[in-house]
Design a protein around this motif. Structure first.
Motif, PDB file in Angstrom:
ATOM      1  N   PHE A  23      31.503 -67.043  -1.282  1.00 30.74           N
ATOM      2  CA  PHE A  23      29.985 -67.161  -1.830  1.00 30.74           C
ATOM      3  C   PHE A  23      29.450 -66.106  -2.453  1.00 30.74           C
ATOM      4  CE2 PHE A  23      30.195 -70.616   1.932  1.00 30.74           C
ATOM      5  CZ  PHE A  23      30.192 -71.533   0.962  1.00 30.74           C
ATOM      6  N   GLN A  27      30.816 -66.783  -6.059  1.00 34.40           N
ATOM      7  CA  GLN A  27      29.602 -67.643  -6.537  1.00 34.40           C
ATOM      8  C   GLN A  27      28.501 -66.524  -6.652  1.00 34.40           C
ATOM      9  OE1 GLN A  27      29.268 -70.973  -3.969  1.00 34.40           O
ATOM     10  NE2 GLN A  27      31.346 -71.796  -4.673  1.00 34.40           N
ATOM     11  N   VAL A  29      26.271 -65.200  -4.480  1.00 31.28           N
ATOM     12  CA  VAL A  29      25.399 -65.675  -3.781  1.00 31.28           C
ATOM     13  C   VAL A  29      24.979 -64.087  -2.885  1.00 31.28           C
ATOM     14  CG1 VAL A  29      24.607 -66.630  -1.221  1.00 31.28           C
ATOM     15  CG2 VAL A  29      25.803 -67.704  -2.970  1.00 31.28           C
ATOM     16  N   GLU A  33      21.750 -63.662   1.923  1.00 27.10           N
ATOM     17  CA  GLU A  33      21.402 -65.078   2.097  1.00 27.10           C
ATOM     18  C   GLU A  33      22.624 -65.744   2.533  1.00 27.10           C
ATOM     19  OE1 GLU A  33      19.714 -67.235  -1.322  1.00 27.10           O
ATOM     20  OE2 GLU A  33      19.016 -65.355  -2.235  1.00 27.10           O
ATOM     21  N   GLU A  34      23.890 -65.208   2.365  1.00 25.60           N
ATOM     22  CA  GLU A  34      24.854 -65.788   2.796  1.00 25.60           C
ATOM     23  C   GLU A  34      24.840 -65.607   4.398  1.00 25.60           C
ATOM     24  OE1 GLU A  34      28.363 -67.731   4.104  1.00 25.60           O
ATOM     25  OE2 GLU A  34      26.883 -67.919   2.244  1.00 25.60           O
ATOM     26  N   GLN A 107      26.758 -78.171  -2.931  1.00 28.99           N
ATOM     27  CA  GLN A 107      26.721 -78.020  -4.272  1.00 28.99           C
ATOM     28  C   GLN A 107      27.250 -79.171  -4.732  1.00 28.99           C
ATOM     29  OE1 GLN A 107      28.899 -74.455  -4.928  1.00 28.99           O
ATOM     30  NE2 GLN A 107      27.877 -73.229  -3.101  1.00 28.99           N
ATOM     31  N   ALA A 129      20.093 -70.380  -3.312  1.00 30.35           N
ATOM     32  CA  ALA A 129      20.709 -69.271  -4.021  1.00 30.35           C
ATOM     33  C   ALA A 129      21.253 -69.387  -5.624  1.00 30.35           C
ATOM     34  CB  ALA A 129      22.021 -68.961  -3.065  1.00 30.35           C
TER      35      ALA A 129
END
Length: 140
Positions: A23, A27, A29, A33-34, A107, A129
């Motif tokens: 993540f 990705q 993020v 937030e993760e 997702q 996110a």
């Protein structure tokens, strides 16, 4: 491949390592937030292949519904059935704990995977996110 309910600090760190790889690094993020305020309330799962952590996920019960979150598999281990194995373990855990309905925010690129294992889209698309998602549900 083996999926475990996290029982030790090392297993939790292994799950976080996979989540951060997928993540945060892959990705993009933000880490804040993760790794969020719900970590302490969740049951964590980690998948190992030859003693290496390759997948992770977490599960919470909210208003009697099982919320499946943070499902991820390292890129080099995808397409080997790892994601399905993690989901099967979470479903088994949910049933053992009297939970018969599961919910997740997928997702959009992962929706076909979740549909194959019985989830149905129940929402319009939304951003989380910076990534498009849809909510999905399944009766187990």
């Amino acid at each position: 491949m083996t999926v475990k309910v996290v029982e030790s600090q090392q297993e939790l760190e292994d799950a976080y390592k996979v989540r951060k790889n997928v993540f945060v690094e892959e990705q993009h993020v933000p880490i804040e937030e993760e790794i969020d305020q719900f970590e302490q309330d969740a049951v964590h799962f980690v998948m190992y292949h030859e003693d290496m952590p390759i997948g992770a996920g977490r599960f919470r019960i909210i208003d009697g519904i099982g919320k499946v979150e943070r499902i991820c598999v390292l890129e080099e281990s995808r397409k080997l059935g790892a994601g399905k194995a993690i989901m099967d373990s979470i479903e088994t855990y949910a049933l053992k704990n009297g939970i018969q309905k599961l919910k997740l925010n997928a997702q959009t690129h992962a929706i076909p995977f979740y549909e194959k294992i019985g989830f149905q889209v129940v929402s319009d698309e939304f951003m989380d996110a910076g990534i498009p998602h849809k909510t999905m549900m399944k009766n187990v």
